[in-house]
Design an enzyme around this catalytic site. Structure first.
Site, PDB file in Angstrom:
ATOM      1  N   HIS A 190      75.526  58.937  41.739  1.00  0.00           N
ATOM      2  CA  HIS A 190      75.981  60.349  41.636  1.00  0.00           C
ATOM      3  C   HIS A 190      77.408  60.450  42.172  1.00  0.00           C
ATOM      4  O   HIS A 190      78.259  61.504  41.986  1.00  0.00           O
ATOM      5  CB  HIS A 190      75.495  61.202  42.799  1.00  0.00           C
ATOM      6  CG  HIS A 190      73.774  61.235  42.529  1.00  0.00           C
ATOM      7  ND1 HIS A 190      73.405  61.834  41.366  1.00  0.00           N
ATOM      8  CD2 HIS A 190      72.774  61.259  43.465  1.00  0.00           C
ATOM      9  CE1 HIS A 190      72.166  61.838  41.297  1.00  0.00           C
ATOM     10  NE2 HIS A 190      71.584  61.403  42.319  1.00  0.00           N
ATOM     11  N   ASP A 200      65.880  56.201  38.660  1.00  0.00           N
ATOM     12  CA  ASP A 200      65.912  56.977  39.797  1.00  0.00           C
ATOM     13  C   ASP A 200      65.307  58.568  39.545  1.00  0.00           C
ATOM     14  O   ASP A 200      65.505  58.879  38.287  1.00  0.00           O
ATOM     15  CB  ASP A 200      67.355  57.614  40.281  1.00  0.00           C
ATOM     16  CG  ASP A 200      67.393  57.974  41.713  1.00  0.00           C
ATOM     17  OD1 ASP A 200      67.472  57.023  42.527  1.00  0.00           O
ATOM     18  OD2 ASP A 200      67.286  59.271  41.874  1.00  0.00           O
ATOM     19  N   HIS A 230      66.396  61.110  40.033  1.00  0.00           N
ATOM     20  CA  HIS A 230      67.534  62.323  40.027  1.00  0.00           C
ATOM     21  C   HIS A 230      68.304  61.579  38.774  1.00  0.00           C
ATOM     22  O   HIS A 230      68.376  60.367  38.510  1.00  0.00           O
ATOM     23  CB  HIS A 230      68.396  62.374  41.123  1.00  0.00           C
ATOM     24  CG  HIS A 230      67.669  63.013  42.338  1.00  0.00           C
ATOM     25  ND1 HIS A 230      66.978  62.006  43.178  1.00  0.00           N
ATOM     26  CD2 HIS A 230      67.470  64.065  42.592  1.00  0.00           C
ATOM     27  CE1 HIS A 230      66.275  62.809  44.038  1.00  0.00           C
ATOM     28  NE2 HIS A 230      66.450  64.084  43.971  1.00  0.00           N
ATOM     29  N   ASP A 255      62.820  56.660  44.282  1.00  0.00           N
ATOM     30  CA  ASP A 255      62.347  57.979  44.825  1.00  0.00           C
ATOM     31  C   ASP A 255      61.220  58.685  43.953  1.00  0.00           C
ATOM     32  O   ASP A 255      60.932  59.752  43.831  1.00  0.00           O
ATOM     33  CB  ASP A 255      63.576  58.996  45.126  1.00  0.00           C
ATOM     34  CG  ASP A 255      64.671  58.902  44.288  1.00  0.00           C
ATOM     35  OD1 ASP A 255      64.583  58.216  43.217  1.00  0.00           O
ATOM     36  OD2 ASP A 255      65.673  59.543  44.493  1.00  0.00           O
TER      37      ASP A 255
HETATM   38 ZN   LIG Z   1      67.464  59.981  43.488  1.00  0.00          ZN
END
Ligand SMILES: [Zn+2]
Length: 380
Positions: A145, A181, A183, A264
Site C-alpha cells: 500500500h 493479500d 486487500h 490475511d
Molecule cells: Zn492485507
C-alpha cells in the site's frame, strides 16, 4: 496444478531457494493495540528452524535500504520525514497530516524508519540475487500500500515496487506481479499503471479497504483485478489459478514472477472474511514455481501469529521441495506454544493452532460469482 511443468526457460533456475529475514522484527511492534503487534516474521522463521527446514548457507540477514535506494520510488522529503519522526516523534501535526504518519494505522513507533527500510533492503537484496535466476522468499516484504509521498495501510514504504524497479533497472522484464493479500494491491498497481513492463493481478475481498481494484479496473491495460466475495475458498483459488492466473502468466512469458503472499485471506485471520487455508496458498506457490526463471515470494498482511507463522513456514518448505504438511517436531510444538496474541481468540487458541502446521483440507465448491469474475477478467 502445473507446478512440475518445466519449460526451456526454467532450466537455468537453481533448484535451491534463498530465505531472507532479520531480527529487527522480533519484539518490534506498531503498538500494543495495533494489528501488527502480532509477531509474524519471527514466528515463521522460528518454525522454519524448529521444523529442521533451515539451511544457514541459504539464509541472508536483510540489509537496511538507504534513503538513496528508497528514493528510487519515494519522495526525499517524505523519507526524511519518516526518519525524523523515528528520531523525535511528530512535533508538527501538519507533518503527520501531509505524510499520513502518526495516524490512520501508521503509528509513530521506535523502529518506524529502520523496520520498513529493512523490509525494503531485504527485497532489494532478493532482486540482486535473482538477476541470474532462482527463487527467494522474503516474508517481511509485501508492503503493497505504500505511496511515493505518504504512508498507507500500515505500509510506510513499498518494497514490491522498489524490488520490481530494481529488476527492471537490471533489464529483467516483463514482470508478472500476483497479489493474493485480502486487500487490493493499490500502491503497486498505481506505480506501474499504463506501463508495459509490469503486469499486476490482484485477488482481494470485495468491499474491503482501500475499496479500489474493481472488476473493470485495468489501470490502462496492464492490470487485472479479481474482487472476490466473502467465503472465498481454496477450491475457488485453485479454479482462478488454472483459469486466470496461469493462462495470463503463460501468455505474458515473464522474466520474473513476484508473488505478494499476504496471509490475511486465511479463514483464521481476523481482518477479512475470506476462508482460505494455508494449503490453498501453498498450492498457488507451487503452481507459480514453473512460470518464470525468477520467482520472488513476499509476505504481506496476516494478523494471527499462529496462522501467518504456520502459513509462511510452509511457503518456505514448498519452495524448498519439502512437505509443508509434515507433522510438527517437538521443537515446533514449543514454538507454537510460546506464541501470544493479545486478542480474545489468542487467550484460548484452538488446539490445531498449537499442534499442526497444515490446516485441515477445505476445498469448497466454485460459486457462479467466481466463474463470472474469471470470465470478466479474461474478456478482451
Ligand atoms: Zn492485507
Amino acid at each position: 496444478m502445473t507446478g512440475g511443468q518445466v519449460g526451456s526457460s526454467n532450466d537455468a533456475m537453481p533448484r535451491q531457494p534463498i530465505l531472507i529475514g532479520s531480527e529487527i522484527y522480533r519484539g518490534s511492534s506498531y503498538g500494543p493495540r495495533h494489528p501488527l503487534s502480532a509477531q509474524r516474521v519471527p514466528a515463521a522463521l522460528d518454525l522454519i528452524r524448529a521444523m529442521g527446514w533451515f539451511d544457514p548457507s541459504r539464509y541472508l540477514d536483510s540489509p537496511q535500504a538507504t534513503p538513496v535506494e528508497l528514493a528510487r520510488f519515494h519522495d526525499p522529503d517524505y523519507i526524511a520525514a519518516v526518519q525524523r519522526a523515528e528520531r523525535e516523534g511528530i512535533r508538527d501535526p501538519e507533518i503527520g497530516r501531509r505524510y499520513n504518519i502518526g495516524r490512520n494505522g501508521n503509528p509513530v513507533f521506535p523502529e518506524m524508519f529502520r523496520r520498513p527500510a529493512t523490509a525494503c533492503g531485504g527485497t532489494l537484496e532478493a532482486v540482486r540475487l535473482l538477476r541470474d535466476g532462482g527463487m527467494v522468499f522474503h516474508p517481511a516484504g509485501g508492503t503493497h500500500h505504500g505511496r511515493p509521498n505518504r504512508a498507507s495501510g500500515f505500509c510506510y514504504f513499498n518494497d514490491p515496487v522498489l524490488g520490481m524497479l530494481g529488476l527492471l533497472d537490471a533489464g529483467v522484464a516483463p514482470i508478472y506481479y500476483v497479489d493474493v493479500d485480502a486487500h487490493h494491491g493499490d500502491g503497486v498497481q498505481d506505480a506501474f499503471a499504463g506501463g508495459d513492463r509490469v503486469f499486476t493481478l490482484s485477488i482481494h475481498e470485495r468491499g474491503r479497504w482501500p475499496n479500489t481494484g474493481a472488476l473493470d479496473d485495468r489501470a490502462g491495460g496492464n492490470a487485472r483485478n479479481l474482487p472476490v466475495p466473502p467465503g472465498f475458498s481454496d477450491g475457488e483459488l485453485a479454479y482462478l489459478t488454472e483459469r486466470v492466473i496461469l493462462p495470463i502468466g503463460r501468455a505474458l512469458r515473464p522474466a520474473a514472477v513476484v508473488l505478494q503472499c499476504g496471509a490475511d485471506g486465511l479463514a483464521d485471520d481476523p481482518m477479512s472474511n475470506l476462508t482460505l487455508t494455508n494449503r490453498g496458498l501453498w498450492s498457488l506457490v507451487r503452481a507459480l514455481m514453473g512460470l518464470a526463471p525468477r520467482l520472488l515470494v513476499l509476505g504481506g498482511g496476516g494478523y494471527n501469529p499462529w496462522a501467518v507463522g504456520r502459513c509462511w513456514a510452509g511457503v518456505w518448505a514448498t519452495l524448498d521441495g519439502l512437505d509443508p504438511a509434515a507433522s510438527p517436531t517437538p521443537e515446533a510444538l514449543e514454538v507454537l506454544q510460546r506464541l501470544t496474541w493479545n486478542r480474545s481468540q489468542g487467550r484460548n487458541p484452538p488446539a490445531r493452532w498449537l499442534t499442526t502446521i497444515a490446516d485441515p483440507e477445505a476445498q469448497g465448491p466454485v460459486r457462479d460469482d467466481i466463474r463470472s469474475i474469471a470470465d470478466a477478467v479474461l474478456a478482451p
